[in-house]
Design an enzyme around this catalytic site. Structure first.
Site, short mmCIF file in Angstrom:
data_model
loop_
_atom_site.label_atom_id
_atom_site.label_comp_id
_atom_site.label_asym_id
_atom_site.label_seq_id
_atom_site.Cartn_x
_atom_site.Cartn_y
_atom_site.Cartn_z
N ARG A 138 -108.89 2.58 -13.00
CA ARG A 138 -108.78 3.65 -13.98
C ARG A 138 -109.84 4.73 -13.73
O ARG A 138 -109.61 5.90 -14.00
CB ARG A 138 -108.86 3.08 -15.40
N GLU A 174 -113.18 5.91 -22.89
CA GLU A 174 -111.75 5.76 -22.58
C GLU A 174 -110.89 6.70 -23.43
O GLU A 174 -109.73 6.43 -23.72
CB GLU A 174 -111.32 4.30 -22.67
N HIS A 242 -108.56 -1.55 -26.98
CA HIS A 242 -108.76 -0.19 -27.49
C HIS A 242 -108.47 -0.22 -28.98
O HIS A 242 -107.61 -0.99 -29.45
CB HIS A 242 -107.78 0.80 -26.84
N CYS A 353 -100.17 4.62 -26.31
CA CYS A 353 -100.96 4.70 -25.06
C CYS A 353 -100.40 5.76 -24.12
O CYS A 353 -101.13 6.34 -23.32
CB CYS A 353 -100.90 3.38 -24.30
#
Ligand code: SUG
Length: 393
Positions: A138, A174, A242, A353
């Site tokens: 990522r 993130e 998350h 997401c």
């Protein structure tokens, strides 16, 4: 001036696969090495975008990052032409091959944090690129997003783009997956809520978002009103990698599990103290739905959107399989829309997401790179392109 919610979804890339790379992400770990279907994955995502567009929302689509990213392999000393490098990686470092081919840029909720101009002291939209520091596959998205966002939001009269934070675990960031916003209605100033984890409190998984990173983003965005709330360490260890796996907000609505945050009651009081409207709090108890069931169904990884005066909730079709989830939905939401997003879900990516959202005024929308806005024609073009060029296995 009219204000819109804009959702920017990531088009799934043709190398979509199940590599088991998502740290603390139970779905990604469970589906490692299964056979993927990139064509289906891209079509599933596109269908959700089209639905939002047809609902009357502003919908945009971001191209996938170029993969395989052999630049990274070259940085690590692999030489030769592309096929030589791919073959060498396949034999000598297969994990790195998975890293450089991951289609993970589809989950645009992790690409950046955006604050609308209504919330910032200088009246500009601020966007900070996420460093996605915690997972190698990522982290290589950050340079791609930076290049892209600087093009999409290139008008500095309206937009300020901040580079990603330093690549150190103190600043793990993130993006919008750990950021929420409450406001009385679109166009009104909002309260921005940043949710972070504390790695010293975890026994199993490391949280993806650090407090220092959240504070830095709030500072950079020059926010009028921001709050910082800690994720409950227990739920991080249960697969809530998350905040958007356990909580979602839209306008006055805050829909979350009672175990989402540490000292949640106190956090909710801080929220109500900082807003000047009545919070529509939908707090789900462990008895109504356990954290494990929330992670399995991805109920909270939904999109709540307002069209006219109606709220709609966009959910993964997994939610239809759970009577408990259906009861919660029937009691709280009138307009429910289920989407089969199985390909992305097997990697831990639900409806929320797959999109980066923000609110933009009409003139800010007009200042965007217009070609990313979904139209019926763009939808048809992408649909045909995927059908023709994407592999199905
Ligand atoms: O970072 N999965 C992603 C899923 C991101 C979901 N995003 C939000 N919750 N906003 C992640 O864990 C799995 C890739 C693989 O295993 O092949 C992955 O990266």
């Amino acid at each position: 001036m009219k204000t819109w919610e804009l959702n920017i979804d990531g088009l799934v890339g043709p190398t979509h696969n199940y590599a088991g790379l998502g740290a603390g992400n139970l779905a990604s770990l469970a589906h490692q090495d299964e056979v993927s279907n990139p064509k289906l994955a891209a079509l599933e995502g596109l269908k959700k975008m089209k639905f939002c567009h047809d609902l009357g929302l502003k919908q945009a689509v971001m191209p996938p990052a170029f993969r395989p990213d052999l630049h990274i392999a070259r940085t690590l000393g692999y030489t030769g032409n592309d096929s030589k490098i791919l073959e060498t990686l396949y034999h000598s470092e297969p994990k790195l091959l998975k890293v450089v081919t991951s289609a993970s840029s589809m989950w645009t909720a992790n690409s950046a944090t955006v604050s609308p101009s209504t919330d910032t002291i200088d009246g500009k939209v601020h966007l900070t690129i996420a460093n996605l520091n915690q997972n190698l596959h990522r982290s290589i998205e950050a340079p791609f997003y930076e290049k892209l966002f600087r093009k999409l939001f290139s008008n500095d009269q309206y937009f300020t783009i901040h580079q990603s934070l330093p690549k150190h675990h103190d600043y793990n960031d993130e993006g919008a997956a750990n950021h929420m916003r409450l406001c009385s209605s679109y166009g009104e100033p909002g309260l921005e809520i940043f949710i972070y984890g504390d790695p010293t409190k975890q026994s199993k998984f490391t949280p993806r978002q650090s407090k220092k990173a959240s504070e830095a983003v709030a500072r950079l965005h020059r926010l009028e009103r921001a709050l910082f709330v800690q994720q409950h360490p227990e739920v991080v260890d249960q697969g809530v990698f998350h905040n958007d796996v356990i909580a979602v907000s839209n306008q006055k609505t805050l829909f979350l599990h009672e175990k989402a945050w540490l000292q949640q009651e106190e956090a909710l009081l801080r929220i109500t103290d900082n807003i000047d409207f009545n919070l529509n709090l939908i707090q789900i108890t462990e008895e109504q739905l356990s954290v494990d069931e929330a992670v399995q169904s991805y109920l909270f990884n939904s999109q709540i959107v307002t069209v006219g005066s109606n709220n709609h909730i966009i959910l993964p079709s997994h939610c239809e399989e759970s009577p408990k989830v259906l009861e919660i939905l029937q009691n709280n939401f009138q307009n429910r829309h289920f989407f089969n997003l199985h390909q992305s879900m097997r990697n831990g990516g639900g409806p929320a997401c797959l999109r980066l959202r923000t609110e933009l005024r009409e003139n800010e929308i007009n200042a965007l790179h217009q070609e990313i806005l979904l139209t019926d024609t763009l939808y048809d073009t992408l649909y045909c392109w995927i059908q023709e060029h994407f592999r199905d296995e």
